[in-house]
Motif scaffolding. Structure first.
Motif, PDB file in Angstrom:
ATOM      1  N   TRP A 143      -6.454  -7.439  -2.441  1.00 58.57           N
ATOM      2  CA  TRP A 143      -6.042  -5.857  -3.127  1.00 58.57           C
ATOM      3  C   TRP A 143      -5.037  -5.164  -2.516  1.00 58.57           C
ATOM      4  O   TRP A 143      -5.360  -4.632  -1.486  1.00 58.57           O
ATOM      5  N   ASN A 144      -3.951  -4.823  -3.320  1.00 57.51           N
ATOM      6  CA  ASN A 144      -2.780  -4.283  -2.572  1.00 57.51           C
ATOM      7  C   ASN A 144      -2.026  -3.198  -3.791  1.00 57.51           C
ATOM      8  O   ASN A 144      -1.066  -3.624  -4.351  1.00 57.51           O
ATOM      9  N   LYS A 148       3.360  -1.837  -5.745  1.00 56.71           N
ATOM     10  CA  LYS A 148       4.258  -1.484  -6.521  1.00 56.71           C
ATOM     11  C   LYS A 148       5.245  -0.381  -6.058  1.00 56.71           C
ATOM     12  O   LYS A 148       6.474  -0.225  -6.737  1.00 56.71           O
ATOM     13  N   ASP A 149       5.133  -0.126  -4.711  1.00 57.37           N
ATOM     14  CA  ASP A 149       5.964   0.676  -3.954  1.00 57.37           C
ATOM     15  C   ASP A 149       6.966  -0.180  -3.322  1.00 57.37           C
ATOM     16  O   ASP A 149       7.773   0.596  -2.398  1.00 57.37           O
ATOM     17  N   ARG A 154      11.399  -4.426   2.283  1.00 55.11           N
ATOM     18  CA  ARG A 154      10.793  -3.528   3.439  1.00 55.11           C
ATOM     19  C   ARG A 154      10.438  -2.164   2.647  1.00 55.11           C
ATOM     20  O   ARG A 154      11.438  -1.779   1.817  1.00 55.11           O
ATOM     21  N   ALA A 155       9.766  -1.285   3.090  1.00 51.43           N
ATOM     22  CA  ALA A 155       9.648   0.037   2.470  1.00 51.43           C
ATOM     23  C   ALA A 155       8.896   0.876   3.516  1.00 51.43           C
ATOM     24  O   ALA A 155       8.200   0.263   4.577  1.00 51.43           O
ATOM     25  N   GLN A 156       9.140   2.330   3.495  1.00 51.95           N
ATOM     26  CA  GLN A 156       8.460   3.094   4.526  1.00 51.95           C
ATOM     27  C   GLN A 156       7.419   3.965   3.641  1.00 51.95           C
ATOM     28  O   GLN A 156       7.785   4.522   2.629  1.00 51.95           O
ATOM     29  N   SER A 170      -8.636   1.215  -0.635  1.00 49.60           N
ATOM     30  CA  SER A 170      -9.021   0.101  -0.214  1.00 49.60           C
ATOM     31  C   SER A 170      -7.804  -1.059   0.052  1.00 49.60           C
ATOM     32  O   SER A 170      -8.121  -2.257  -0.115  1.00 49.60           O
ATOM     33  N   ASP A 171      -6.481  -0.500   0.140  1.00 52.82           N
ATOM     34  CA  ASP A 171      -5.451  -1.357   0.006  1.00 52.82           C
ATOM     35  C   ASP A 171      -5.340  -2.176   1.388  1.00 52.82           C
ATOM     36  O   ASP A 171      -5.322  -1.853   2.689  1.00 52.82           O
TER      37      ASP A 171
END
Length: 371
Positions: A143-144, A148-149, A154-156, A170-171
């Motif tokens: 579950w993630n 979507k972001d 990579r992302a911050q 609960s990611d």
């Protein structure tokens, strides 16, 4: 009169007078829980404790209506090993089933991770506004919502956003990012011990834990895709899956006992772990969590609320590795109850295990509604 005789008489008279006995202090219930644990048999093997005969402990001498109701609960429909902890924070009344046995936490581990992160925030070692970089290689299976972001490599994200995702939604990837941020699983457990939290340990990232449970030895970032992950699982021989599941169910890593989890919840509620602001933030995230609607929450009457964390393991060859829910229940009048339910190695479908949790919660709050 001889001084020794006089002292003996005074002690004897004190033991029969209620005025000499201090009433329970809810803020110190964790000490009482720890004391009761010392009376348990500590020589049993880990496998016996995890998979053996159920042990029910009502630690007060006179059985109350609540304890009687819990003792009479029919848990056979869970078709697995059930661990329960209940503690009324207002009266100190408590009840445990398999209280000192270890159960796989699954995503319940994200609650202690959140506590460790916020403790470091309180100490000025971390900031809720600081950013954390997550790369594609660090994505976890399962579950993630965070995916979507993440549109590139990579992302911050801010620490607070990761907390809300990990504890509230609960990611899995957000939880792993927080564990890495504090120095890895061993540092999470070390900080829990520093906070004097017993029998709650974090040993693996989700990126390792979920594959271990099903015998997947070559997890790769591309397996974050649910379809590809299921295809990889389909290639694992049943004998390998069965052996992996059995190892997982007796593995002490990433486990908690009902007593240890109740101790954590009591200390969290009584502000023994975090500052007022950090405690309020974490409890709000837990209260707003959309997970587990058919578990403990489903057994609460209108007006009651629960700040909680769920955890769910994979189903392997018809066996549900784990279905858990722990939290702090509050009544409209301010009554507070800490509760933890773990169901491991179950042959029942998830819907039935969730129904058992709801029935446990209903039994726990019924006494308060009768008053």
């Amino acid at each position: 009169m001889n001084k020794q005789i006089l002292l003996t008489l005074l002690l004897a008279s004190c033991s029969v007078l209620q005025g000499c006995v201090q009433s329970p202090d809810p803020s110190r219930e964790s000490v009482a829980i720890a004391a009761s644990t010392d009376t348990m048999d500590s020589e049993k093997s880990m496998a016996d404790k995890r998979l053996g005969k159920a042990e029910v402990v009502a630690t007060q001498p006179n059985t109350t209506r609540l304890q009687e109701r819990l003792n009479n609960l029919d848990l056979s429909s869970a078709q697995g090993n059930v661990g329960i902890g209940v503690l009324d924070l207002d009266t100190g009344e408590r009840w445990f089933r398999n209280g000192n046995q270890r159960f796989p936490m699954q995503s319940v581990f994200k609650l202690p991770v959140g506590i460790v992160v916020l403790k470091l925030v309180d100490e000025g070692k971390l900031s809720l506004n600081q950013t954390v970089t997550i790369t594609r290689e660090q994505l976890a299976p399962g579950w993630n919502p965070i995916l979507k972001d993440i549109t590139g490599d990579r992302a911050q994200f801010t620490v607070q956003y990761l907390l809300e995702l990990a504890v509230g939604d609960s990611d899995n990837t957000a939880a792993d990012a927080l564990v890495r941020l504090v120095g890895g699983p061993e540092q999470v457990t070390a900080n829990l011990e520093r906070l004097n939290l017993r029998d709650v340990r974090v040993d693996r990232l989700v990126q390792q834990l979920l594959p271990d449970a099903v015998g997947l030895t070559n997890f790769r970032p591309e397996l974050v895709d649910r379809q590809k992950y299921e295809e990889a699982l389909g290639q694992i021989p049943d004998a390998v899956k069965k052996a992996a599941m059995e190892r997982f169910l007796t593995d002490p890593r990433d486990t908690a006992t009902p007593e240890g989890m109740i101790d954590l919840l009591v200390k969290l509620q009584s502000r023994q772990l975090l500052s007022e602001d950090s405690t309020a933030l974490l409890l709000q995230i837990m209260t707003d969590s959309p997970t587990g609607q058919q578990r403990l929450k489903a057994g609460l009457p209108p007006g009651w609320s629960i700040a909680h964390k769920t955890g769910t393991g994979a189903d392997v060859l018809g066996i549900g590795i784990a279905a858990n829910n722990v939290g702090l229940i509050s009544s409209p009048t301010g009554k507070r109850i800490a509760i933890a339910v773990f169901i491991a190695g179950s042959k029942a479908p998830l819907e039935m295990r969730e129904k058992v949790m709801a029935e446990i919660a209903s039994t726990v709050v019924k006494e308060s509604n009768d008053e």
